[in-house]
Design an enzyme around this catalytic site. Sequence first.
Site, PDB file in Angstrom:
ATOM      1  CG  HIS A   1      -1.887  -1.196   1.178  1.00 53.51           C
ATOM      2  ND1 HIS A   1      -2.375  -1.799   2.317  1.00 53.51           N
ATOM      3  CD2 HIS A   1      -2.410  -1.902   0.135  1.00 53.51           C
ATOM      4  CE1 HIS A   1      -3.157  -2.814   1.979  1.00 53.51           C
ATOM      5  NE2 HIS A   1      -3.187  -2.896   0.681  1.00 53.51           N
TER       6      HIS A   1
ATOM      7  CB  SER B   1      -2.703  -9.098   8.671  1.00 59.00           C
ATOM      8  OG  SER B   1      -3.710  -8.755   7.728  1.00 59.00           O
TER       9      SER B   1
ATOM     10  NE  ARG C   1      -1.747  -9.114  21.780  1.00 62.12           N
ATOM     11  CZ  ARG C   1      -1.321  -9.945  22.726  1.00 62.12           C
ATOM     12  NH1 ARG C   1      -2.113 -10.920  23.126  1.00 62.12           N
ATOM     13  NH2 ARG C   1      -0.129  -9.799  23.258  1.00 62.12           N
TER      14      ARG C   1
END
Length: 260
Positions: A105, A204, A230
């Site tokens: 990105h 991610s 997580r």
Amino acid sequence: MRGARVAVLTGAGVSTDSGIPDYRGEGAPVRTPMTVQAFLASENSRKRYWAGSHLGWRSFGSARPNIGHLALAKLEAGGVVSGVVTQNVDGLHRRAGSRHVVELHGSMDRVLCLSCGQHYARQAIADRLTELNPEIDLGTTIRLAPDGDVQVDDVEAMAIPACTVCGGVLKPDVVFFGEFVPADIFKAAASLVQSAEVLLVAGSSLVVNSGMRLIEQARRRRLPIIVVNRGITKGDSRAVVKIDAGASETLTAMAEALLE
């Protein structure tokens, strides 16, 4: 991972320990991100974007790599990791010493003229913004977003710089919401996955389509996929191993185990 060529795909969760918040993790700020359509259509939108981005740049640009970034650089130097594909725009993998980095990105430390293609260092544009807008209070308490943006409402008096070469519109060299990842960048990322024997995903949620396209490429090649994050991700069902834990400590433990 031992003895294998490992490609790594990282997201915002890798940079949270550097003080850059996650998009979707617990406690993430609720925000409406700037779309490329709005940025191109309205000078007021560009003023709003540059005002918020400028306020956030001092914190975002001064962020330092954390132990997770450093662990990946060590794994690359040790021959375990063949390269990193990152969805982040903070440049922290490069600053940590990773040499083969594909920034899906883009990166906030570069600015691009949309008319002539001239590139600028972000700090040079930040200096011009400060000169044009000396009243901007950089001492204000801000809540930073993962792309370095800050919500600003009153931007009527904001002055934004133009390209010094052609007078064109300047935009950070990043993929805005509503834009496609450049074909050559995605090809480089896909090539890294194609040449790997394992795909490691770190930090991610895999909500962004570009990340899931790489996951699907790995799945079709029957590569083992390891997910460290997580909370749940869209790639959990495709993973042979899911580690529900923080990226920094997990990547550090991997580097210690694989490079011993």
